[in-house]
Design a protein around this motif. Sequence first.
Motif, short mmCIF file in Angstrom:
data_model
loop_
_atom_site.label_atom_id
_atom_site.label_comp_id
_atom_site.label_asym_id
_atom_site.label_seq_id
_atom_site.Cartn_x
_atom_site.Cartn_y
_atom_site.Cartn_z
N SER A 122 0.83 -1.20 0.00
CA SER A 122 0.00 0.00 0.00
C SER A 122 0.87 1.26 0.00
O SER A 122 0.62 2.19 -0.77
N GLY A 123 1.88 1.28 0.84
CA GLY A 123 2.79 2.42 0.87
C GLY A 123 3.52 2.60 -0.45
O GLY A 123 3.66 3.72 -0.96
N MET A 124 4.00 1.50 -1.03
CA MET A 124 4.74 1.57 -2.29
C MET A 124 3.85 2.02 -3.45
O MET A 124 4.35 2.58 -4.43
N SER A 125 2.54 1.81 -3.35
CA SER A 125 1.65 2.24 -4.44
C SER A 125 1.67 3.75 -4.60
O SER A 125 1.27 4.28 -5.64
N ARG A 126 2.16 4.45 -3.60
CA ARG A 126 2.24 5.91 -3.66
C ARG A 126 3.51 6.40 -4.33
O ARG A 126 3.67 7.60 -4.55
N PHE A 127 4.42 5.49 -4.64
CA PHE A 127 5.61 5.85 -5.41
C PHE A 127 5.20 5.99 -6.86
O PHE A 127 4.87 5.01 -7.51
N GLY A 128 5.20 7.18 -7.38
CA GLY A 128 4.94 7.36 -8.80
C GLY A 128 6.14 6.89 -9.59
O GLY A 128 7.29 7.08 -9.17
N SER A 129 5.90 6.23 -10.72
CA SER A 129 7.03 5.75 -11.51
C SER A 129 6.66 5.69 -12.99
O SER A 129 5.49 5.67 -13.35
N THR A 130 7.69 5.64 -13.81
CA THR A 130 7.48 5.44 -15.24
C THR A 130 7.05 3.99 -15.45
O THR A 130 7.33 3.12 -14.64
N VAL A 131 6.34 3.77 -16.54
CA VAL A 131 5.92 2.42 -16.91
C VAL A 131 6.84 1.96 -18.03
O VAL A 131 6.98 2.63 -19.06
N ASN A 132 7.47 0.81 -17.83
CA ASN A 132 8.45 0.28 -18.77
C ASN A 132 8.10 -1.14 -19.16
O ASN A 132 7.57 -1.90 -18.35
N VAL A 133 8.42 -1.49 -20.39
CA VAL A 133 8.38 -2.88 -20.81
C VAL A 133 9.82 -3.29 -21.08
O VAL A 133 10.51 -2.67 -21.91
N VAL A 134 10.28 -4.29 -20.34
CA VAL A 134 11.64 -4.77 -20.46
C VAL A 134 11.60 -6.02 -21.33
O VAL A 134 10.81 -6.93 -21.09
#
Length: 166
Positions: free
Chosen positions: A18-30
């Motif tokens: 739940s806490g980590m869901s607040r980390f905004g991040s780029t979406v990548n396909v590796v």
Amino acid sequence: MNMVKHGFDIVDKATFRSGMSRFGSTVNVVTTRYGGKRYGFTASAVCSVSDTPATLLVCINRANSCFHAFENARHFCVNTLMPGHEDISNVFAGKPPTADRFMLGDWREGLTGTPVLVNASVSFECELDKAVDEATHRILFGRVIDVRENEDRATLLYCMRRYLKG
């Protein structure tokens, strides 16, 4: 089950997630190529490590269905998605499961034969430098051997379990 380390309780999985869901991040396909086949997964755990030499890291769950390919491949590519690529992100995340994840998007072979998304915001083609296991994941350190940037610099972001347009 709470684990104790250095006198402090370790938070449970649900609280941490739940806490980590607040980390905004780029979406990548590796992506990678192994045994003549293309493999890929959606990742938000991607970051730069150094610019001298140019190095980035990617985290992959060792339970991922394509882990074996990344465990054995020498090269991989981090394709940062743009707004409008939500379907590509979902397919590579296994939602819905599909035999050919590369059915969406315009994919070309990079310098090393790894799949590169033509209209990604940016693509980093990497040579695997080292890998480190930590808990459920493997951290892949890649030396960047090619960068392809899109003139439209928009990037798809993910925060609070939903896509945002950046």
